[in-house]
Motif scaffolding. Sequence first.
Motif, mmCIF file in Angstrom:
data_model
loop_
_atom_site.group_PDB
_atom_site.id
_atom_site.type_symbol
_atom_site.label_atom_id
_atom_site.label_comp_id
_atom_site.label_asym_id
_atom_site.label_seq_id
_atom_site.Cartn_x
_atom_site.Cartn_y
_atom_site.Cartn_z
ATOM 1 N N UNK A 189 -40.024 -22.900 4.744
ATOM 2 C CA UNK A 189 -41.459 -22.964 4.516
ATOM 3 C C UNK A 189 -41.659 -23.913 3.346
ATOM 4 N N UNK A 190 -42.368 -25.014 3.591
ATOM 5 C CA UNK A 190 -42.628 -25.938 2.499
ATOM 6 C C UNK A 190 -44.086 -26.362 2.515
ATOM 7 N N UNK A 191 -44.517 -26.940 1.428
ATOM 8 C CA UNK A 191 -45.902 -27.338 1.228
ATOM 9 C C UNK A 191 -45.898 -28.458 0.199
ATOM 10 N N UNK A 192 -46.893 -29.324 0.261
ATOM 11 C CA UNK A 192 -46.932 -30.374 -0.750
ATOM 12 C C UNK A 192 -48.355 -30.858 -1.008
ATOM 13 N N UNK A 193 -48.495 -31.467 -2.164
ATOM 14 C CA UNK A 193 -49.766 -32.014 -2.616
ATOM 15 C C UNK A 193 -49.576 -33.519 -2.793
ATOM 16 N N UNK A 194 -50.478 -34.305 -2.205
ATOM 17 C CA UNK A 194 -50.454 -35.759 -2.300
ATOM 18 C C UNK A 194 -51.688 -36.219 -3.061
ATOM 19 N N UNK A 195 -51.506 -37.205 -3.925
ATOM 20 C CA UNK A 195 -52.664 -37.732 -4.654
ATOM 21 C C UNK A 195 -52.526 -39.236 -4.838
ATOM 22 N N UNK A 254 -50.266 -22.491 -1.698
ATOM 23 C CA UNK A 254 -50.883 -23.583 -2.443
ATOM 24 C C UNK A 254 -50.965 -23.242 -3.931
ATOM 25 N N UNK A 255 -51.340 -22.003 -4.235
ATOM 26 C CA UNK A 255 -51.341 -21.561 -5.626
ATOM 27 C C UNK A 255 -49.933 -21.555 -6.202
ATOM 28 N N UNK A 256 -48.984 -21.056 -5.427
ATOM 29 C CA UNK A 256 -47.596 -20.992 -5.902
ATOM 30 C C UNK A 256 -47.037 -22.396 -6.141
ATOM 31 N N UNK A 257 -47.435 -23.361 -5.291
ATOM 32 C CA UNK A 257 -46.973 -24.737 -5.463
ATOM 33 C C UNK A 257 -47.491 -25.341 -6.759
ATOM 34 N N UNK A 258 -48.802 -25.254 -6.990
ATOM 35 C CA UNK A 258 -49.364 -25.858 -8.195
ATOM 36 C C UNK A 258 -48.843 -25.166 -9.448
ATOM 37 N N UNK A 259 -48.608 -23.856 -9.365
ATOM 38 C CA UNK A 259 -48.035 -23.143 -10.509
ATOM 39 C C UNK A 259 -46.604 -23.604 -10.776
ATOM 40 N N UNK A 260 -45.819 -23.779 -9.709
ATOM 41 C CA UNK A 260 -44.427 -24.190 -9.873
ATOM 42 C C UNK A 260 -44.324 -25.554 -10.540
ATOM 43 N N UNK A 261 -45.294 -26.423 -10.251
ATOM 44 C CA UNK A 261 -45.278 -27.764 -10.824
ATOM 45 C C UNK A 261 -46.123 -27.859 -12.103
ATOM 46 N N UNK A 280 -52.627 -29.153 -11.426
ATOM 47 C CA UNK A 280 -53.888 -28.630 -10.892
ATOM 48 C C UNK A 280 -54.148 -29.235 -9.514
ATOM 49 N N UNK A 281 -54.936 -28.526 -8.729
ATOM 50 C CA UNK A 281 -55.176 -28.946 -7.351
ATOM 51 C C UNK A 281 -56.136 -30.124 -7.268
ATOM 52 N N UNK A 282 -57.135 -30.150 -8.116
ATOM 53 C CA UNK A 282 -58.153 -31.194 -7.992
ATOM 54 C C UNK A 282 -58.326 -31.963 -9.299
ATOM 55 N N UNK A 283 -58.791 -33.190 -9.170
ATOM 56 C CA UNK A 283 -59.220 -33.963 -10.317
ATOM 57 C C UNK A 283 -60.590 -33.448 -10.767
ATOM 58 N N UNK A 284 -61.016 -33.781 -11.988
ATOM 59 C CA UNK A 284 -62.277 -33.265 -12.511
ATOM 60 C C UNK A 284 -63.442 -33.684 -11.618
#
Length: 248
Positions: free
Chosen positions: A240-246, A142-149, A152-156
Motif C-alpha cells: 500500500x503506497x501513496x504519494x504527494x506531487x507538487x 494521506x494524513x499519515x504520509x504528510x506526517x511521516x514527511x 503539509x498537504x496544501x500551499x497557503x
Amino acid sequence: MSLQLTLIGIGTGNPEHLTLQAIRAMNAQDVILIPRKGTGKDDLAQLRLDMCDELVTNHTTRIVEFELPVRNEATPDYRQRVDDWHDAIATVWQDAIDSHGSAKKVALLVWGDPSLYDSTLRIAARIKPAPQITVIPGITSLQALTAAHATVLNEIGAPFIVTTGRRLREEGWPTGVDTVAVMLDAGSAFEAISPDGVYIWWGAYVGMKEQIVIEGPLSEVAEQITQTRARARTDHGWIMDIYLLRKL
C-alpha cells in the motif's frame, strides 16, 4: 431492533492511530467482521486481529473472519468490474451477518477512513434490510504520509486534488492545481507525467512498522521509488503506497 452497522476507521496499521471513539465502538459490538483477502495478504487480516486482541476487552464481542471476494479483472468496463465486485462483497457480508442472527451490533474495521477513497459505505448501502449505519472517522493514509514527511498537504490558500494512479496515468496532471495527492496506484503512475519541476513525497506502509518514505525531485528519485516499491511488494506479498506531487 434493526441491525446497527458500525464502520470504524482504524488508520493505517498502527493501533495507536485508533481514536478513543473507535476503541469504545469496538467494545460495544456483538460481532466484528474481519475480511481475509487471500494468499499473500494475510498481514492485513492479522493486523486487524492484533488490534482486536489488544483493544477489545469486552469478552462478549465475537471476532468473525470471512473471505473477501476477488474482483473479476476480465470484465472490460472498469465501473462494471467495481460494481460487480461490490455486489459480491455485500453478499458475503450479508451471509456473515445472517449467520449470527442474534447479533444486533456489527462492525467492520476500515483501513484509513470510511469516507476517503473507500467503498465500504457504498457496499453497506447494498445490505437488506437497510441497517442503521454509524461511521467512526479514522486517520487516513494521506494524513499519515504528510506526517511521516513532516510536510503539509496544501500551499497557503491554494487548492489540491486527490486522485488515483489510474486517472493520473490516463489523464495526466489535473488542470488548475499545483498539488496532487495520488492514491490507489497499481504501480508508479508518476512515470506517465513530465518530471520537470515536480517534487514527490512518497510512502509505503505509512504508519506501520514497515514504513518506507522517499522524497525529492521526481526526476531524481522516480527510479529509486519504482525499484524500492518492487522490492517491498516482493518482500511482503502486497503493498500500500501513496504519494504527494507538487509543481515547485
